[in-house]
Motif scaffolding. Structure first.
Motif, short mmCIF file in Angstrom:
data_model
loop_
_atom_site.label_atom_id
_atom_site.label_comp_id
_atom_site.label_asym_id
_atom_site.label_seq_id
_atom_site.Cartn_x
_atom_site.Cartn_y
_atom_site.Cartn_z
N THR A 270 -1.27 4.72 6.93
CA THR A 270 -0.32 5.10 7.92
C THR A 270 0.35 6.41 7.42
O THR A 270 0.46 7.35 8.39
CB THR A 270 0.69 3.98 7.83
N ASP B 134 -8.01 7.12 8.86
CA ASP B 134 -8.62 5.59 8.32
C ASP B 134 -9.40 5.60 7.35
O ASP B 134 -10.46 6.54 7.07
CB ASP B 134 -9.55 5.24 9.67
N SER C 248 -4.08 -4.84 -0.19
CA SER C 248 -4.34 -4.61 0.88
C SER C 248 -3.32 -3.93 1.80
O SER C 248 -3.26 -2.93 2.62
CB SER C 248 -4.54 -5.90 1.82
N ARG D 9 -3.11 0.08 3.64
CA ARG D 9 -2.80 0.05 4.88
C ARG D 9 -1.38 1.19 4.92
O ARG D 9 -1.60 2.04 5.91
CB ARG D 9 -2.23 -1.08 5.55
#
Length: 301
Positions: A47, A52, A39, A43
């Protein structure tokens, strides 16, 4: 040469594993890290890219359009890297990851693997038990073995290598003097094959006596051990018990009936490792050595 502008390869690998496997937990298992690590890497990748890549509730994440495009490109790139590394390693050890139905692996394949390794010492066969539908893109197996009436996956190369005969087996000292030899015996069933006995009666044309009792086991290899231990009569494919019948550990008083199903060796549609062709040729050789089953005895109860 200009410097490459790429995000963390660790993050890219974590994202590709998640996209291919569809779940954080299975991606984590593949990469031998925690769910949280996958996870965090995803993420950090989002970034770094300013995009997304996933959307939806935390426990039901799916890929965005950008995520799907990136996942497709990464999978193709990692496939090429894997193939190149295999070729570069040459005569060094190569791992062949095989997905196989568990009982065939335990009772037939693994006892023979030493012969394959003796012939091809550079190849190491890693066997993973699975009965699930094969998805080579998701699970990254080099090959798979399944039992089915037709090739159980579209688009893959499928070679049938064993016919599937099945029949009742029992401890030799429990065979009775009745018409079938199975009168008065508990019928052993397997939880994953609830219709197996009905299918055998259909294929064999033999009507068995009504059993005084039934006992269910989770897996067929438990059922076979229960039969050998004298707990009742079990039902099995011939290839699982050929050695036990030859050794007198199990008896097959009614022989074995042919079925429409076959054992299939499956490989992905893309170019396979050279070791896969070696394993397939060896597998066909070993299958040809399986003795024919005892002929079906059509005795009615």
């Amino acid at each position: 040469m200009e410097k490459r502008h790429l995000p963390s390869l660790t993050a890219l690998r974590a994202f590709e594993a998640f996209a291919r496997r569809g779940q954080m937990t299975t991606a984590a298992d593949e990469l031998c890290v925690t769910h949280g690590a996958i996870s965090r890497q995803i993420r950090s990748l989002e970034t770094a890219l300013g995009l997304d890549l996933t959307e939806g509730p935390r426990h039901r994440l799916k890929l965005t359009e950008a995520g799907a495009r990136l996942a497709h490109a990464l999978s193709a790139s990692f496939d090429q890297m894997e193939a190149a590394l295999t070729e570069i390693r040459g005569d060094q050890h190569v791992e062949l990851h095989l997905s196989c139905v568990g009982t065939l692996a335990i009772r037939w394949l693994i006892p023979r693997l030493s012969a394959f390794h003796a012939r091809y010492p550079a190849v190491r066969v890693k066997v993973t038990e699975s009965y699930a539908p094969v998805d080579f893109h998701r699970d990254r197996f080099d090959a798979a073995i399944r039992v089915n009436e037709t090739a159980p996956i579209v688009g893959a190369e499928a070679v049938p290598f064993l016919e599937n005969f099945h029949g009742p087996v029992v401890a030799p000292d429990l065979v009775g003097a009745g018409p079938t030899g199975l009168e008065g015996l508990t019928r052993l069933t397997t939880g994953t094959r609830q219709t197996a006995w009905d299918e055998w009666e259909h294929h064999s044309g033999v009507q068995l006596p009504t059993p005084p009792d039934t006992q269910e086991f989770e897996h067929i290899f438990y059922t076979l051990e229960a039969a050998a231990a004298g707990l009742g009569v079990g039902l099995t494919p011939w290839v699982y018990v050929a050695a036990d019948v030859a050794a007198g550990r199990l008896a097959a008083p009614l022989g074995f009936a042919s079925t429409p199903s076959r054992f299939w060796f499956l490989t992905p549609p893309r170019r396979s490792k050279p070791a896969v062709a070696q394993f397939r040729a060896w597998l066909l050789e070993e299958a040809a050595k399986v003795p024919p089953p005892p002929k079906l005895v059509r005795r009615a109860a």
